[in-house]
Design an enzyme around this catalytic site. Structure first.
Site, PDB file in Angstrom:
ATOM      1  N   HIS A 272       0.811  -1.212   0.000  1.00 61.32           N
ATOM      2  CA  HIS A 272       0.000   0.000   0.000  1.00 61.32           C
ATOM      3  C   HIS A 272       0.848   1.267   0.000  1.00 61.32           C
ATOM      4  O   HIS A 272       0.460   2.273  -0.583  1.00 61.32           O
ATOM      5  CB  HIS A 272      -0.964  -0.004   1.196  1.00 61.32           C
ATOM      6  CG  HIS A 272      -0.280  -0.165   2.517  1.00 61.32           C
ATOM      7  ND1 HIS A 272       0.248  -1.383   2.939  1.00 61.32           N
ATOM      8  CD2 HIS A 272      -0.016   0.711   3.506  1.00 61.32           C
ATOM      9  CE1 HIS A 272       0.801  -1.233   4.126  1.00 61.32           C
ATOM     10  NE2 HIS A 272       0.654   0.035   4.502  1.00 61.32           N
TER      11      HIS A 272
ATOM     12  N   HIS B  65      28.034  -7.026 -11.308  1.00 58.34           N
ATOM     13  CA  HIS B  65      28.684  -8.054 -10.498  1.00 58.34           C
ATOM     14  C   HIS B  65      27.708  -9.101  -9.972  1.00 58.34           C
ATOM     15  O   HIS B  65      28.055 -10.281  -9.901  1.00 58.34           O
ATOM     16  CB  HIS B  65      29.399  -7.424  -9.303  1.00 58.34           C
ATOM     17  CG  HIS B  65      30.443  -6.438  -9.700  1.00 58.34           C
ATOM     18  ND1 HIS B  65      31.227  -5.793  -8.778  1.00 58.34           N
ATOM     19  CD2 HIS B  65      30.831  -5.969 -10.911  1.00 58.34           C
ATOM     20  CE1 HIS B  65      32.056  -4.969  -9.398  1.00 58.34           C
ATOM     21  NE2 HIS B  65      31.830  -5.058 -10.695  1.00 58.34           N
TER      22      HIS B  65
ATOM     23  N   ARG C 125      34.693 -13.887 -13.710  1.00 59.81           N
ATOM     24  CA  ARG C 125      34.633 -14.248 -12.288  1.00 59.81           C
ATOM     25  C   ARG C 125      33.280 -13.928 -11.667  1.00 59.81           C
ATOM     26  O   ARG C 125      32.850 -14.581 -10.723  1.00 59.81           O
ATOM     27  CB  ARG C 125      35.750 -13.586 -11.500  1.00 59.81           C
ATOM     28  CG  ARG C 125      35.645 -12.085 -11.397  1.00 59.81           C
ATOM     29  CD  ARG C 125      36.854 -11.509 -10.679  1.00 59.81           C
ATOM     30  NE  ARG C 125      36.784 -10.068 -10.666  1.00 59.81           N
ATOM     31  CZ  ARG C 125      36.989  -9.339  -9.593  1.00 59.81           C
ATOM     32  NH1 ARG C 125      37.257  -9.905  -8.447  1.00 59.81           N
ATOM     33  NH2 ARG C 125      36.922  -8.032  -9.661  1.00 59.81           N
TER      34      ARG C 125
END
Length: 154
Positions: A16, A106, A140
Site C-alpha cells: 500500500h 557483479h 569471475r
C-alpha cells in the site's frame, strides 16, 4: 528510449505504501518500450503485507514469465528480505543509481527493490533506468553467481 535488457514483461508489485511509485514506474517502463506485468496492489489505503507481493514477483521469475522484477514497499526491506530467501532470486535494495551498476554488473540482480518512503520519483526513475541499462559481466562474476545459486549449506 533505452536499449531493452529483456523482451519479457517486467513484473512489478508494491504494498500500500508503494502504490503511487509503482504507478509512476509502470508509466516509465511502458514509455520506454517495456511490457509490464502488474502483480498488485492497486489500493493505497488498505494495508497489505509486502511479503505477499514479493512472493508474487518471485513466482513470476521462477516460472520464467519475467526476467526482472521491481518490488516497492515503505522501506524496501521486506521485499528484498523475502525475495532473497530463494536461491534463484538476486534482489537488491537500491537508494542511488550508482548502486545499480555493481548490482547488475557483479551480482546480475534480477529484482530491483525500492523504498517508497525514502526514494523520490526522479531518483527512482534514474535508478530504474540505470538498472535496466546495465548488463551483467561475465568471467569471475558469472562464476560467483553460479556459486551463490548453489548455496544451501546450513
Amino acid at each position: 528510449m533505452i536499449q531493452k535488457l529483456t523482451d519479457k514483461p517486467i513484473s512489478i508489485a508494491a504494498d500500500h505504501r508503494g502504490v503511487v511509485l509503482k504507478g509512476r514506474l509502470t508509466g516509465w517502463l511502458r514509455a520506454n518500450g517495456y511490457s509490464v506485468k502488474d502483480c498488485g496492489t492497486d489500493n493505497a489505503t488498505e494495508r497489505v503485507d509486502a511479503m505477499d507481493y514479493a512472493l508474487e514477483l518471485v513466482a513470476e521469475i521462477k516460472a520464467s514469465r519475467s526476467d526482472f522484477a521491481i518490488g516497492i514497499c515503505g522501506s524496501g526491506q521486506m521485499m528484498a528480505i523475502t525475495a532473497n530467501r530463494f536461491p534463484f532470486m538476486r534482489a537488491t535494495l537500491l537508494h542511488t543509481a550508482a548502486e545499480s551498476v555493481p548490482a547488475r554488473e557483479h551480482g546480475d540482480a534480477n529484482m530491483l527493490v525500492l523504498g517508497a518512503d525514502v526514494t523520490d520519483d526522479a531518483t527512482a526513475e534514474h535508478i530504474l533506468k540505470t538498472f535496466l541499462n546495465t548488463p551483467a559481466l561475465g568471467d569471475r562474476y558469472a562464476a560467483r553467481r553460479e556459486r551463490l545459486a548453489k548455496l544451501d549449506i546450513f
